[in-house]
Design a protein around this motif. Structure first.
Motif, PDB file in Angstrom:
ATOM      1  N   GLU A 182      47.630 -23.434  69.681  1.00  0.00           N
ATOM      2  CA  GLU A 182      48.175 -22.503  68.698  1.00  0.00           C
ATOM      3  C   GLU A 182      49.642 -22.220  69.035  1.00  0.00           C
ATOM      4  N   THR A 183      50.504 -22.272  68.020  1.00  0.00           N
ATOM      5  CA  THR A 183      51.932 -22.028  68.248  1.00  0.00           C
ATOM      6  C   THR A 183      52.211 -20.537  68.436  1.00  0.00           C
ATOM      7  N   GLY A 184      53.410 -20.257  68.938  1.00  0.00           N
ATOM      8  CA  GLY A 184      53.816 -18.879  69.167  1.00  0.00           C
ATOM      9  C   GLY A 184      53.230 -18.278  70.423  1.00  0.00           C
ATOM     10  N   ARG A 185      52.775 -19.139  71.325  1.00  0.00           N
ATOM     11  CA  ARG A 185      52.131 -18.667  72.551  1.00  0.00           C
ATOM     12  C   ARG A 185      52.657 -19.410  73.767  1.00  0.00           C
ATOM     13  N   GLU A 186      52.405 -18.839  74.920  1.00  0.00           N
ATOM     14  CA  GLU A 186      52.656 -19.490  76.209  1.00  0.00           C
ATOM     15  C   GLU A 186      51.316 -19.688  76.886  1.00  0.00           C
ATOM     16  N   TYR A 187      51.127 -20.855  77.482  1.00  0.00           N
ATOM     17  CA  TYR A 187      49.871 -21.186  78.156  1.00  0.00           C
ATOM     18  C   TYR A 187      50.153 -21.554  79.608  1.00  0.00           C
ATOM     19  N   GLN A 188      49.451 -20.886  80.526  1.00  0.00           N
ATOM     20  CA  GLN A 188      49.538 -21.253  81.931  1.00  0.00           C
ATOM     21  C   GLN A 188      48.571 -22.407  82.191  1.00  0.00           C
ATOM     22  N   PHE A 189      48.957 -23.301  83.110  1.00  0.00           N
ATOM     23  CA  PHE A 189      48.079 -24.432  83.421  1.00  0.00           C
ATOM     24  C   PHE A 189      48.452 -25.038  84.766  1.00  0.00           C
ATOM     25  N   ARG A 190      47.533 -25.863  85.271  1.00  0.00           N
ATOM     26  CA  ARG A 190      47.757 -26.669  86.476  1.00  0.00           C
ATOM     27  C   ARG A 190      46.872 -27.902  86.388  1.00  0.00           C
ATOM     28  N   TYR A 191      47.181 -28.894  87.201  1.00  0.00           N
ATOM     29  CA  TYR A 191      46.384 -30.110  87.296  1.00  0.00           C
ATOM     30  C   TYR A 191      45.523 -30.031  88.557  1.00  0.00           C
ATOM     31  N   LEU A 192      44.263 -30.470  88.448  1.00  0.00           N
ATOM     32  CA  LEU A 192      43.359 -30.527  89.592  1.00  0.00           C
ATOM     33  C   LEU A 192      43.094 -31.989  89.914  1.00  0.00           C
ATOM     34  N   LEU A 193      43.514 -32.417  91.094  1.00  0.00           N
ATOM     35  CA  LEU A 193      43.410 -33.812  91.509  1.00  0.00           C
ATOM     36  C   LEU A 193      42.186 -34.015  92.394  1.00  0.00           C
ATOM     37  N   ASP A 194      41.309 -34.907  91.969  1.00  0.00           N
ATOM     38  CA  ASP A 194      40.097 -35.268  92.702  1.00  0.00           C
ATOM     39  C   ASP A 194      39.248 -34.053  93.095  1.00  0.00           C
ATOM     40  N   GLY A 195      39.353 -32.980  92.315  1.00  0.00           N
ATOM     41  CA  GLY A 195      38.551 -31.786  92.562  1.00  0.00           C
ATOM     42  C   GLY A 195      38.945 -31.016  93.802  1.00  0.00           C
ATOM     43  N   LYS A 196      40.106 -31.344  94.410  1.00  0.00           N
ATOM     44  CA  LYS A 196      40.478 -30.736  95.685  1.00  0.00           C
ATOM     45  C   LYS A 196      41.864 -30.101  95.703  1.00  0.00           C
ATOM     46  N   ARG A 197      42.833 -30.743  95.060  1.00  0.00           N
ATOM     47  CA  ARG A 197      44.226 -30.332  95.214  1.00  0.00           C
ATOM     48  C   ARG A 197      44.819 -29.961  93.855  1.00  0.00           C
ATOM     49  N   TRP A 198      45.503 -28.819  93.823  1.00  0.00           N
ATOM     50  CA  TRP A 198      46.160 -28.357  92.603  1.00  0.00           C
ATOM     51  C   TRP A 198      47.611 -28.799  92.597  1.00  0.00           C
ATOM     52  N   GLU A 199      48.110 -29.163  91.426  1.00  0.00           N
ATOM     53  CA  GLU A 199      49.495 -29.607  91.285  1.00  0.00           C
ATOM     54  C   GLU A 199      50.085 -28.971  90.033  1.00  0.00           C
ATOM     55  N   ASN A 200      51.330 -28.521  90.129  1.00  0.00           N
ATOM     56  CA  ASN A 200      52.048 -28.032  88.962  1.00  0.00           C
ATOM     57  C   ASN A 200      52.719 -29.183  88.248  1.00  0.00           C
ATOM     58  N   ASP A 201      53.115 -28.943  87.018  1.00  0.00           N
ATOM     59  CA  ASP A 201      53.861 -29.937  86.239  1.00  0.00           C
ATOM     60  C   ASP A 201      55.339 -29.750  86.560  1.00  0.00           C
ATOM     61  N   TRP A 202      55.975 -30.787  87.059  1.00  0.00           N
ATOM     62  CA  TRP A 202      57.383 -30.710  87.460  1.00  0.00           C
ATOM     63  C   TRP A 202      58.301 -30.517  86.258  1.00  0.00           C
ATOM     64  N   ALA A 203      57.792 -30.751  85.052  1.00  0.00           N
ATOM     65  CA  ALA A 203      58.596 -30.611  83.837  1.00  0.00           C
ATOM     66  C   ALA A 203      58.121 -29.446  82.972  1.00  0.00           C
ATOM     67  N   ALA A 204      57.454 -28.479  83.570  1.00  0.00           N
ATOM     68  CA  ALA A 204      56.947 -27.336  82.807  1.00  0.00           C
ATOM     69  C   ALA A 204      58.105 -26.554  82.194  1.00  0.00           C
ATOM     70  N   ASP A 205      57.802 -25.826  81.118  1.00  0.00           N
ATOM     71  CA  ASP A 205      58.828 -25.011  80.468  1.00  0.00           C
ATOM     72  C   ASP A 205      59.291 -23.878  81.375  1.00  0.00           C
ATOM     73  N   LYS A 206      58.383 -23.369  82.187  1.00  0.00           N
ATOM     74  CA  LYS A 206      58.724 -22.364  83.193  1.00  0.00           C
ATOM     75  C   LYS A 206      57.541 -22.218  84.144  1.00  0.00           C
ATOM     76  N   TYR A 207      57.705 -21.391  85.167  1.00  0.00           N
ATOM     77  CA  TYR A 207      56.653 -21.126  86.148  1.00  0.00           C
ATOM     78  C   TYR A 207      56.522 -19.618  86.305  1.00  0.00           C
ATOM     79  N   ILE A 208      55.289 -19.155  86.501  1.00  0.00           N
ATOM     80  CA  ILE A 208      55.073 -17.739  86.764  1.00  0.00           C
ATOM     81  C   ILE A 208      54.081 -17.610  87.916  1.00  0.00           C
ATOM     82  N   PRO A 209      54.173 -16.524  88.676  1.00  0.00           N
ATOM     83  CA  PRO A 209      53.256 -16.347  89.802  1.00  0.00           C
ATOM     84  C   PRO A 209      51.804 -16.305  89.339  1.00  0.00           C
ATOM     85  N   ALA A 210      50.959 -17.020  90.049  1.00  0.00           N
ATOM     86  CA  ALA A 210      49.524 -17.009  89.755  1.00  0.00           C
ATOM     87  C   ALA A 210      48.942 -15.667  90.199  1.00  0.00           C
TER      88      ALA A 210
END
Length: 104
Positions: free
Chosen positions: A64-92
């Protein structure tokens, strides 16, 4: 990594197709990757990404437009990774790390 946004031709439609891509370099040899975020209640299994021939992973969601969505990638069910090209970052809210944010 990349976030590719495709907006509809008519402004009356309130959605945007967002392609999430985790590069092969960022995936670091992962066999499976999932996308978790606000859009799927942070499920670690609901949004698997497809591995490409070059070792990257992709998935496209309609958001849905007009919103911001937080997200992360989960690799092999063990390690979390951020998107290096994200629009911005906020504290989890529950850890000492940041979440990636896509703005649509």
């Amino acid at each position: 990594m990349a976030l590719t946004k495709t907006y509809p031709k008519t402004k009356s439609q309130k959605t945007c197709r967002v392609k999430f891509e985790l590069s092969a370099e960022a995936a670091g040899g992962a066999e499976k990757v999932w996308l978790a975020g606000d859009f799927n209640s942070w499920s670690s299994v609901d949004t698997p990404m497809k591995k490409q021939k070059n070792g990257s992973f992709t998935v496209t969601l309609t958001l849905e437009t007009g919103r911001e969505y937080q997200f992360r990638y989960l690799l092999d069910g063990k390690r979390w990774e951020n998107d290096w090209a994200a629009d911005k970052y906020i504290p989890a809210p529950f850890s000492n790390t940041d979440n990636s944010v896509v703005i649509v």
